[in-house]
Structure formats: structure tokens, C-alpha cells
Design a protein around this motif. Sequence first.
Motif, PDB file in Angstrom:
ATOM      1  N   LEU A 160     -49.556  25.733 -15.366  1.00  0.00           N
ATOM      2  CA  LEU A 160     -49.835  27.073 -14.872  1.00  0.00           C
ATOM      3  C   LEU A 160     -48.701  27.449 -13.938  1.00  0.00           C
ATOM      4  CD1 LEU A 160     -51.981  29.329 -14.975  1.00  0.00           C
ATOM      5  CD2 LEU A 160     -53.013  28.314 -12.943  1.00  0.00           C
ATOM      6  N   GLY A 161     -47.731  28.195 -14.471  1.00  0.00           N
ATOM      7  CA  GLY A 161     -46.535  28.488 -13.693  1.00  0.00           C
ATOM      8  C   GLY A 161     -45.765  27.209 -13.425  1.00  0.00           C
ATOM      9  N   LYS A 162     -45.513  26.933 -12.155  1.00  0.00           N
ATOM     10  CA  LYS A 162     -44.811  25.699 -11.782  1.00  0.00           C
ATOM     11  C   LYS A 162     -45.781  24.561 -11.459  1.00  0.00           C
ATOM     12  CE  LYS A 162     -40.697  28.004  -9.952  1.00  0.00           C
ATOM     13  NZ  LYS A 162     -39.801  28.165  -8.770  1.00  0.00           N
ATOM     14  N   ASP A 163     -47.072  24.846 -11.625  1.00  0.00           N
ATOM     15  CA  ASP A 163     -48.089  23.841 -11.317  1.00  0.00           C
ATOM     16  C   ASP A 163     -48.582  23.129 -12.573  1.00  0.00           C
ATOM     17  OD1 ASP A 163     -47.960  24.444  -8.651  1.00  0.00           O
ATOM     18  OD2 ASP A 163     -49.726  25.750  -8.676  1.00  0.00           O
ATOM     19  N   LEU A 164     -48.921  21.872 -12.382  1.00  0.00           N
ATOM     20  CA  LEU A 164     -49.589  21.102 -13.418  1.00  0.00           C
ATOM     21  C   LEU A 164     -51.029  20.920 -12.966  1.00  0.00           C
ATOM     22  CD1 LEU A 164     -49.270  19.415 -16.061  1.00  0.00           C
ATOM     23  CD2 LEU A 164     -48.897  17.425 -14.582  1.00  0.00           C
ATOM     24  N   SER A 173     -47.083  19.776  -8.453  1.00  0.00           N
ATOM     25  CA  SER A 173     -45.835  20.450  -8.832  1.00  0.00           C
ATOM     26  C   SER A 173     -45.278  19.773 -10.074  1.00  0.00           C
ATOM     27  CB  SER A 173     -44.814  20.384  -7.694  1.00  0.00           C
ATOM     28  OG  SER A 173     -45.279  21.103  -6.570  1.00  0.00           O
ATOM     29  N   ALA A 174     -45.089  20.537 -11.123  1.00  0.00           N
ATOM     30  CA  ALA A 174     -44.601  19.981 -12.385  1.00  0.00           C
ATOM     31  C   ALA A 174     -43.077  19.900 -12.373  1.00  0.00           C
ATOM     32  CB  ALA A 174     -45.073  20.825 -13.556  1.00  0.00           C
ATOM     33  N   PRO A 175     -42.496  18.744 -12.731  1.00  0.00           N
ATOM     34  CA  PRO A 175     -41.036  18.606 -12.743  1.00  0.00           C
ATOM     35  C   PRO A 175     -40.389  19.202 -13.990  1.00  0.00           C
ATOM     36  CG  PRO A 175     -42.050  16.553 -13.409  1.00  0.00           C
ATOM     37  CD  PRO A 175     -43.168  17.485 -13.056  1.00  0.00           C
ATOM     38  N   GLY A 176     -41.197  19.776 -14.867  1.00  0.00           N
ATOM     39  CA  GLY A 176     -40.665  20.342 -16.116  1.00  0.00           C
ATOM     40  C   GLY A 176     -41.798  20.517 -17.109  1.00  0.00           C
ATOM     41  N   SER A 177     -41.476  20.427 -18.378  1.00  0.00           N
ATOM     42  CA  SER A 177     -42.494  20.546 -19.423  1.00  0.00           C
ATOM     43  C   SER A 177     -42.225  19.494 -20.485  1.00  0.00           C
ATOM     44  CB  SER A 177     -42.479  21.946 -20.033  1.00  0.00           C
ATOM     45  OG  SER A 177     -41.203  22.216 -20.606  1.00  0.00           O
ATOM     46  N   GLY A 178     -43.192  19.317 -21.361  1.00  0.00           N
ATOM     47  CA  GLY A 178     -43.043  18.327 -22.420  1.00  0.00           C
ATOM     48  C   GLY A 178     -44.245  17.408 -22.458  1.00  0.00           C
ATOM     49  N   THR A 179     -44.084  16.282 -23.136  1.00  0.00           N
ATOM     50  CA  THR A 179     -45.168  15.317 -23.274  1.00  0.00           C
ATOM     51  C   THR A 179     -45.562  14.750 -21.909  1.00  0.00           C
ATOM     52  OG1 THR A 179     -44.427  14.686 -25.479  1.00  0.00           O
ATOM     53  CG2 THR A 179     -45.860  13.129 -24.340  1.00  0.00           C
TER      54      THR A 179
END
Length: 224
Positions: free
Chosen positions: A159-163, A200-206
Motif C-alpha cells: 500500500l504505497g510505500k508500506d507493506l 516500510s517496504a524496500p521495494g516490490s517483488g516476491t
Amino acid sequence: MRISSFILTALLFFTGLQTAFAGVMLSGTRLIYPESNREVSLTVRNPDKSTDYLIQSWLENNDKSSDAKVPFVITPPLFRLDRDTDNILRIANTGGNLPSDREALYWLNVRAIGATPKGQAVNRLQLVQRTRIKFIYRPASLNKNEAADAYKSLTFTQLGKDLVVKNPTPYYVSFASLKVGGKDVPEPGMVAPRSELRLSAPGSGTIEWQAINDYGGKTPAARQ
């Protein structure tokens, strides 16, 4: 030269204290209390060959703002632990308002204070070691085998920059590791029963994660 000698002496002094305090150990990194048990126990070990310790232990609520009385009692709450010996802490339920459909989390604290050796000044500087581990109450309605697999039920949404991590189970899930697109999420922490956690998500992917089981070990990796 006097200043240098003082600093060197101080460093050696503190190094010695840290080594000594490292000797006081607990038999586990977490403690599970099944409702069906009359009590649970934890061993406190002092393998130090030269230092005795005063051991103090207590339980506190997970919610720091709560003034509710913790419904468990520890015996003995205060005792002397001689060098190269161990003692057992026993924890019993005193009968409080505990949930029946999900786990409840408390924190078990163990404080160790090194004894002053004979012949040394009474005002000798002493350091205090405090160990804090999770104490989890598990109602009888919950299954131990399901607890071991609870981490597999977590779901993740960006969700945006959040996981956003959702835990639909009645168990606490503590992360041993969490990666997004191969990048580590620092200190992912723990997600409470039937709750969600935002990181805080460091990026996207698996997404790949491991949890910590009842015995303090790591589970196999799960992926989404």
C-alpha cells in the motif's frame, strides 16, 4: 600518559564485566504457557567460575500503558545464584481475565546483578544485565500443531510505500526474517493475532519470510 593508562584500565575493567555478565543464561528465548498446565518453568544458569549474582525476575504487560495486574506469579522472584550453578523459575496462573480464543502476550524479565568480590570497595561500579523474553499464554482451545504453521497463513499487501502484513490466526507470529524482492526488511518484529502490521517496504517483488517457532528456532521459508 596518566590519562592513557586510566582509559586502558577502564576498558579492561568494562570488558571483564561484560564477559562476566555474558555468563548468566536462560534455557529459552521464549516461554509458552498452555492453559492446561499448572505451571511452566525456566532455568537460569550461571556458568561463571568466579562471580555470584543476585537474580530478580518479574512479568509485565505487553501494553506499556496498561496498569492491569499480570495474572501470573513467579517463584522465586528474588534469589542468589552462586557461581557455576543454576536455579529454576516457576510461573503459575493466578486466575485472571485471559482470552479463550487467541494467545495473550506478556514479557518475562530477568535481571542479574554481580556480587562485589571480597576485599574490593563497596562503591565499586556494577553493571546490571537484563534479559527480556516473550511469555505467551495459549488457551486450551488452540492447537499446538496449528501454532507451528500459523506463519504460513500471513498475507502481504503493498500500500504505497508500506507493506501491510495481515495475520488471520489466533497466534502471535514473530519474524526471523522478511525479504521483499530479495531485499531484507530490517527488524520486521511481530504481528499479533487477528491483526495487521505495517512496515516500510524496500521495494516490490516476491515476499519470503521465516518465523520463530515455540522453541526459538527458525521455520522453513514461506513465499508469496
